[in-house]
Design an enzyme around this catalytic site. Structure first.
Site, short mmCIF file in Angstrom:
data_model
loop_
_atom_site.label_atom_id
_atom_site.label_comp_id
_atom_site.label_asym_id
_atom_site.label_seq_id
_atom_site.Cartn_x
_atom_site.Cartn_y
_atom_site.Cartn_z
N PHE A 10 34.87 8.88 64.39
CA PHE A 10 34.02 10.04 64.69
C PHE A 10 32.72 9.54 65.32
O PHE A 10 32.01 8.72 64.73
CB PHE A 10 33.72 10.82 63.40
CG PHE A 10 32.83 12.01 63.62
CD1 PHE A 10 33.35 13.18 64.17
CD2 PHE A 10 31.48 11.98 63.29
CE1 PHE A 10 32.54 14.29 64.38
CE2 PHE A 10 30.66 13.08 63.49
CZ PHE A 10 31.19 14.25 64.04
N GLY A 11 32.41 10.04 66.51
CA GLY A 11 31.16 9.69 67.19
C GLY A 11 30.24 10.90 67.19
O GLY A 11 30.67 12.03 67.46
N GLY A 13 26.61 10.21 68.16
CA GLY A 13 25.44 9.81 68.95
C GLY A 13 25.92 9.35 70.31
O GLY A 13 26.62 10.09 71.02
N SER A 14 25.59 8.11 70.65
CA SER A 14 26.01 7.63 71.98
C SER A 14 27.53 7.57 72.12
O SER A 14 28.05 7.62 73.23
CB SER A 14 25.40 6.24 72.26
OG SER A 14 25.93 5.28 71.37
N GLU A 96 27.25 -1.57 67.22
CA GLU A 96 26.47 -0.84 66.22
C GLU A 96 25.77 -1.79 65.23
O GLU A 96 25.42 -1.38 64.12
CB GLU A 96 27.39 0.14 65.45
CG GLU A 96 28.15 1.11 66.33
CD GLU A 96 27.26 2.11 67.06
OE1 GLU A 96 26.18 2.43 66.56
OE2 GLU A 96 27.64 2.55 68.16
C1 SIN Z 1 27.63 7.21 67.02
O1 SIN Z 1 27.41 7.54 68.18
O2 SIN Z 1 28.57 7.73 66.39
C2 SIN Z 1 26.83 6.15 66.31
C3 SIN Z 1 25.44 6.05 66.74
C4 SIN Z 1 25.23 5.63 68.16
O3 SIN Z 1 25.87 4.66 68.62
O4 SIN Z 1 24.45 6.26 68.87
#
Ligand code: SIN
Length: 192
Positions: A10-11, A13-14, A96
């Site tokens: 599950f993402g 953010g980026s 990460e």
């Molecule tokens: C994510 O996107 O799920 C983790 C945080 C990020 O890499 O911005």
């Protein structure tokens, strides 16, 4: 994840707009019990040690500030074939590494038409940066968060771009997130 089973990630953010790993399915998805907050410091992607940026992490609903929250935190779920999962996890652990750790979570998949008729939940992983990591910044007034993001930049680019990309992706998927949208608006005002 059991051996031979696909891996779900599950993402929020980026990873929503730039997964950068091979997957065989991506769909709108949600988790419960957490809210998205720009409470994690970034010195390796969207900021520098002398001027850290702020990026998204997940905070348990009970630890977030009082106020209206979306009961579902929306993002994108990616399915990765079992044979590719070890390489993908290695790459994500590296990406990460600035304070995030894997957390097992139940992911709700929004019906996308083709494969499902209704909502389905699957077990998967999410990367969360908790308060015990050295880059954690925690809560601050929204204006202060926006001011910090406005001037931060790192190897992955301007910090504000992270907010703009995330807000645009959430809008495209029809998801509400008052925290992200308020930051997006503050940063755009500051530009004018
Ligand atoms: C994510 O996107 O799920 C983790 C945080 C990020 O890499 O911005």
């Amino acid at each position: 994840m059991s051996r031979g089973e696909p891996l779900w990630i599950f993402g929020y953010g980026s990873l929503v707009w730039r997964p950068a790993f091979v997957h065989d399915r991506a769909c709108r998805a949600w988790i419960r019990g957490h809210v998205r907050r720009f409470w994690q410091g970034s010195m390796d992607h969207r900021g520098l040690p002398e001027r850290p940026g702020r990026v998204a992490t997940l905070v348990a609903e009970s630890d977030s500030e009082p106020g209206p929250i979306d009961r579902r935190c929306w993002g994108t779920a990616y399915r990765v074939g079992a044979e590719r999962a070890p390489d993908v996890l290695r790459a994500l652990d590296h990406r990460e590494r600035g304070g995030y750790a894997r957390l097992e979570i139940e992911i709700g998949l929004a019906p996308d038409g083709e494969e499902e008729r209704g909502e389905q939940t699957v077990g998967g992983l999410v990367y969360v940066a908790g308060p015990d990591n050295p880059h954690y910044l925690g809560p601050a007034p929204l204006e202060a968060i926006a001011a910090q993001i406005a001037v931060a930049r790192g190897p992955s680019g301007a910090n504000a771009e992270y907010v703009f990309e995330l807000a645009a992706s959430l809008r495209r998927m029809g998801a509400d997130d008052p925290h992200v949208f308020a930051l997006d608006a503050l940063l755009r005002q500051g530009r004018g």
